[in-house]
Each structure stands twice: as structure tokens, then as C-alpha cells.
Design a protein around this motif. Structure first.
Motif, PDB file in Angstrom:
ATOM      1  N   GLY A  60       0.814  -1.218   0.000  1.00 31.51           N
ATOM      2  CA  GLY A  60       0.000   0.000   0.000  1.00 31.51           C
ATOM      3  C   GLY A  60       0.842   1.259   0.000  1.00 31.51           C
ATOM      4  N   GLU A  61       2.020   1.192   0.648  1.00 30.28           N
ATOM      5  CA  GLU A  61       2.948   2.325   0.645  1.00 30.28           C
ATOM      6  C   GLU A  61       3.555   2.523  -0.733  1.00 30.28           C
ATOM      7  N   LEU A  62       3.920   1.425  -1.397  1.00 33.14           N
ATOM      8  CA  LEU A  62       4.481   1.514  -2.753  1.00 33.14           C
ATOM      9  C   LEU A  62       3.452   2.085  -3.728  1.00 33.14           C
ATOM     10  N   CYS A  63       2.223   1.575  -3.661  1.00 32.48           N
ATOM     11  CA  CYS A  63       1.188   2.042  -4.594  1.00 32.48           C
ATOM     12  C   CYS A  63       0.820   3.502  -4.344  1.00 32.48           C
ATOM     13  N   ARG A  66      -4.338  -4.921  -4.745  1.00 34.77           N
ATOM     14  CA  ARG A  66      -4.793  -6.262  -5.121  1.00 34.77           C
ATOM     15  C   ARG A  66      -4.698  -6.500  -6.628  1.00 34.77           C
ATOM     16  N   ALA A  67      -4.779  -5.434  -7.438  1.00 37.14           N
ATOM     17  CA  ALA A  67      -4.678  -5.578  -8.892  1.00 37.14           C
ATOM     18  C   ALA A  67      -3.236  -5.839  -9.319  1.00 37.14           C
ATOM     19  N   TYR A  68      -2.267  -5.397  -8.505  1.00 38.67           N
ATOM     20  CA  TYR A  68      -0.865  -5.588  -8.858  1.00 38.67           C
ATOM     21  C   TYR A  68      -0.446  -7.053  -8.750  1.00 38.67           C
ATOM     22  N   ASN A  69      -1.195  -7.829  -8.018  1.00 35.63           N
ATOM     23  CA  ASN A  69      -0.812  -9.214  -7.765  1.00 35.63           C
ATOM     24  C   ASN A  69      -0.634 -10.022  -9.056  1.00 35.63           C
ATOM     25  N   LYS A  70      -1.415  -9.703 -10.093  1.00 33.67           N
ATOM     26  CA  LYS A  70      -1.311 -10.424 -11.368  1.00 33.67           C
ATOM     27  C   LYS A  70       0.066 -10.211 -11.992  1.00 33.67           C
ATOM     28  N   LEU A 100      -6.480   7.457  -0.809  1.00 36.77           N
ATOM     29  CA  LEU A 100      -5.192   7.751  -0.192  1.00 36.77           C
ATOM     30  C   LEU A 100      -5.460   8.151   1.248  1.00 36.77           C
ATOM     31  N   GLY A 101      -4.786   7.484   2.163  1.00 37.76           N
ATOM     32  CA  GLY A 101      -5.005   7.793   3.569  1.00 37.76           C
ATOM     33  C   GLY A 101      -3.724   7.677   4.360  1.00 37.76           C
ATOM     34  N   PRO A 102      -3.774   7.980   5.647  1.00 33.83           N
ATOM     35  CA  PRO A 102      -2.574   7.925   6.484  1.00 33.83           C
ATOM     36  C   PRO A 102      -2.097   6.495   6.691  1.00 33.83           C
ATOM     37  N   PRO A 103      -0.799   6.301   6.964  1.00 38.36           N
ATOM     38  CA  PRO A 103      -0.306   4.965   7.300  1.00 38.36           C
ATOM     39  C   PRO A 103      -0.993   4.423   8.547  1.00 38.36           C
ATOM     40  N   LYS A 104      -0.812   3.131   8.771  1.00 42.02           N
ATOM     41  CA  LYS A 104      -1.482   2.441   9.865  1.00 42.02           C
ATOM     42  C   LYS A 104      -1.147   3.048  11.217  1.00 42.02           C
ATOM     43  N   THR A 105       0.110   3.431  11.431  1.00 44.63           N
ATOM     44  CA  THR A 105       0.547   4.040  12.686  1.00 44.63           C
ATOM     45  C   THR A 105       1.371   5.285  12.379  1.00 44.63           C
ATOM     46  N   ARG A 138       4.150   9.085   3.324  1.00 44.49           N
ATOM     47  CA  ARG A 138       3.177   9.980   3.961  1.00 44.49           C
ATOM     48  C   ARG A 138       1.753   9.446   3.882  1.00 44.49           C
ATOM     49  N   ARG A 139       1.522   8.491   2.985  1.00 48.78           N
ATOM     50  CA  ARG A 139       0.162   8.005   2.784  1.00 48.78           C
ATOM     51  C   ARG A 139       0.226   6.619   2.140  1.00 48.78           C
ATOM     52  N   ILE A 140      -0.863   5.913   2.211  1.00 47.67           N
ATOM     53  CA  ILE A 140      -0.964   4.598   1.571  1.00 47.67           C
ATOM     54  C   ILE A 140      -2.206   4.584   0.690  1.00 47.67           C
TER      55      ILE A 140
END
Length: 412
Positions: free
Chosen positions: A227-230, A335-339, A282-287, A247-249
Motif C-alpha cells: 500500500g505504501e508503494l502504490c 490487489r490488482a498488482y498481484n497479477k 489515499l489515507g494515512p499509514p497504519k501508525t 506519507r500516505r498509503i
């Protein structure tokens, strides 16, 4: 002669019922004040730390009874209460909201437990429910039950909700789920790509015609969550790509929970369907520890530069755009990157493992290079340093052995 009639005494086996809306306040032995009142022939209570607080609560209840708007929350079915609690009282990460929604709507709603009134719940009801979920609780109809971690999370959710019914709403005298034990959650097995497999994966990513495959290479040298990479933007980089900021995921979330949260920015996809229940945000990281600066190395910079060159060549580079975008300019969602990730592994001749294995591989290589725990924890964005040590203890042991061996050679 004048006779006087005496009133018959009430029978000892008859209990006089007080009318609705009557009540009084008393001091309990535990120091709390209790307001007692009657509703539909039953005595009920509300509580306060002071006499004034308790009397105020009692007055509110009596006023509702008088107006006919009073509701006896203790008789609310468990499912109804859980839905009410989830909608009104809790503030958690949006991904957690989604999990809670599944627990409530897909598990509790379709169970006997969900129909039992709050005041009639007992520990045995929860034991039966969790035993059934452990044996055959999968929603995909496949054999088997829910994972221990899922059972634990569901129990914790119920316990938190019922604690409010006891302590804040005062609909219950006790928490009926207290004492429930769920199966022990074993530490996750950390999977890591071997050095030879890592080399094959890097080569497959480097020479893939879709340059977004370089996300795989970059993760092997940065250890980011997908999520950080995307969520990475070109604006997140420092001069010369010496570092970048997390800064965001980017993640797919329920619109119901995300739309009214200012910290989440919805990403509208070109050609995407807008009528679904979920969308990309786009939202804040988990912590808070997830917000960090990550310094780059030569391999990661190589990947970043190739992606930038590719985007400029194809004409969809934007200085404020995402690093990983498809032909429409839409960002890759996790989840789309998994392919594409699967395709890289297939070309490398390596068996599939979850994308998170790349992060574990980075951390293991870092320990082999004698990274100290505080530094690695900060790079990975772990809130607790003990998380890093517990997850990669096997690598730490190898590092200690190697260090001691070097010490022996230096002495000899």
C-alpha cells in the motif's frame, strides 16, 4: 352498636408493582450512586459517581418514560446492538471497520447468538458460537473454520461492545463474554526468498516489458508495504532521489466509512465504475511510525529512474503523479498488482509467495548485513522495536553466530 371495618392485609405472596416512571436514588456499598426505577413492572437501574450525576440520569430516563420514548436497551437483540454500536460509537481505521462489518453482518446476523436479547446472554452462548466458527465458520463454504487470529479479533470486538453496554450505557450488570478463551494465535511463519531466487526475481523484474514490474525489485531493496508503494508520488522524493517520504498509503475501502473522513482522499479512476460500495483512497499509514523517511540505495534508484524514463516515453508522466500507473494513468491498486507480481515470479521460475515476502526478504538481508534493530525498525515503519526482533529473530540469531565467528577468527 356501631362496628368499624378493618382493611384486609395484603397477601404475603403478592408483590406490589410500582407504576412506570417512579424511582429513587440510593448509595451503594461500592461507593456508586444507583437510581432505581420501574418500567413495565420490572425494576431497573442507572448509575453515577455522585448523587447529582445519578439523579440527572434518572430524571432523563423518567422523562423518556413519561413521553413514551423510553427504550429498554437490555432487551435489544445482540445483532441489533452490535450493529447500533458499530454505527454510532467506535472510531477505528477504515480497514478495521470493514472487518467489523463482516463479523457483524456475515457471522453474528446469521447465528442464534444474534437473536438473543442482551440481558439474556451468558458465557455458554458465546462458547457455542465460537466453537461453531472454529469448526465450520468459513464464508466461502469451504471445509474448515476461521483462523485463530480472526476468532480473537471477533472476540475482542464483542468484548469492547459489551463493555460499553455495561459501563457507559448501563444496560447490563456484567460483561457476559468475560472468561471466553479462543484458540491460541501462533506467530506467523516468516517466508523469505533465498539469495539465488532473489537474483532470478530481480532479473525478471528488470527485463520485464511492463516497467511497473520494477516495483518488485524496489521492494527487495526498501522493504515497503504494498500500500505504501502504490501510494508513492514523484513529489515524495528528495533531490537526486536520495530519499523519499512515506506519507500516505493507497487502499480500497468502503465508501460508507471513508467519505466523511477528511484524512482520506478518494482517487477517481479513468474508466472505472463509480457505483460500487468501495473505492480507492489515499489515507494515512497504519501508525504514526509508518510516516517516515526512507533513504535509497543504488538498486532502488535504478528502478525509480527506469520507471520515470518509461513514463516520460509513454507520455503519462506527471511531476505530481503516482510512480506506478497503468496505460490509462490510473494508479495500481494493491490487489490488482498481484497479477503482474505473479508473472514476474513465473518468469523467474520461482514458486508463488505473498507479495509481503519481498518485505521479509529485505529485512532478512538487512540482518545479514548487520543492521541494528532500532535502525531496521525505523526503516520498516514498525511502531515497536520488539516487533522487528520478534518477526526476524531467526535472522538475528544467524547474525549473532556470524559475528561470533568473526570474533574467533580475529583472535586466532
Amino acid at each position: 352498636m356501631k362496628t368499624t371495618k378493618t382493611k384486609a392485609k395484603p397477601s404475603a405472596n403478592k408483590t406490589k408493582r410500582s407504576r412506570n416512571g417512579t424511582g429513587h436514588v440510593r448509595l451503594r456499598a461500592d461507593g456508586r450512586w444507583e437510581g432505581q426505577y420501574y418500567f413495565e413492572g420490572e425494576r431497573k437501574s442507572c448509575y453515577g459517581q455522585t448523587e447529582e450525576e445519578c439523579q440527572g440520569k434518572l430524571n432523563v430516563v423518567l422523562g423518556k418514560i413519561y413521553r413514551g420514548s423510553y427504550m429498554d436497551g437490555s432487551m435489544m437483540p445482540f445483532y441489533t446492538y452490535m450493529h447500533f454500536w458499530h454505527e454510532k460509537y467506535i472510531l477505528v481505521r477504515l480497514a478495521t471497520h470493514t472487518n467489523y462489518e463482516i463479523y457483524i453482518e456475515k457471522h453474528i446476523y446469521h447465528s442464534k447468538l444474534g437473536s438473543i436479547p442482551l440481558k439474556k446472554l451468558c458465557l455458554e452462548d458465546f462458547i457455542d458460537f465460537f466453537r461453531e466458527k472454529e469448526l465450520s465458520g468459513r464464508l466461502d463454504k469451504k471445509p474448515g473454520g476461521l483462523a485463530p487470529k480472526t476468532l480473537r479479533n471477533m472476540r475482542n470486538m464483542m468484548s469492547e461492545a459489551l463493555a460499553r453496554a455495561v459501563n457507559r450505557l448501563q444496560w447490563l450488570d456484567r460483561n457476559p463474554i468475560e472468561g471466553l478463551k479462543t484458540p491460541k494465535v501462533s506467530p506467523p511463519q516468516i517466508q523469505v526468498y533465498s539469495k539465488s531466487h532473489q537474483t532470478c526475481i530481480e532479473q525478471a523484474a528488470l527485463y520485464h516489458e511492463d516497467k511497473n514490474a520494477l516495483m518488485v525489485l524496489i521492494d527487495l531493496y526498501t522493504g515497503l508495504r504494498i500500500g505504501e508503494l502504490c501510494g508513492l508520488s514523484w513529489l515524495d522524493f528528495g533531490p537526486g532521489k536520495e530519499y523519499f517520504k512515506i506519507r500516505r498509503i493507497l487502499e480500497r475501502l468502503s465508501k460508507k466509512w471513508a467519505e466523511n473522513r477528511s484524512e482520506y482522499q478518494r482517487i477517481f479512476m479513468v474508466g472505472g465504475k463509480e457505483e460500487g460500495a468501495t473505492a480507492l483512497y489515499l489515507g494515512p499509514p497504519k501508525t504514526e511510525s509508518g510516516k517516515r523517511v526512507v533513504y535509497t540505495n543504488d538498486q532502488a534508484v535504478l528502478g525509480f529512474n527506469r520507471i520515470e524514463t518509461y513514463q516520460k516515453k509513454m507520455g503519462f508522466y506527471r511531476p505530481d503523479g503516482f510512480l506506478f500507473v497503468n496505460q490509462n494513468g490510473n494508479p495500481y491498486e494493491p490487489r490488482a498488482y498481484n497479477k503482474l507480481y505473479r508473472d514476474v515470479l513465473q518468469r523467474a521460475g520461482v514458486d508463488y509467495r505473498k507479495f509481503h515476502t519481498l518485505r521479509h526478504t529485505f529485512a532478512t538481508r538487512a540482518f545479514e548485513l548487520a543492521f541494528d534493530i532500532p535502525t531496521l525498525a525505523e526503516i520498516l515503519g514498525h511502531a515497536q522495536k520488539t516487533t522487528t526482533e520478534n518477526m526476524y529473530g531467526h535472522s538475528l540469531d544467524d547474525t549473532k553466530k556470524s559475528a561470533m565467528a568473526r570474533f574467533n577468527r580475529s583472535v586466532g
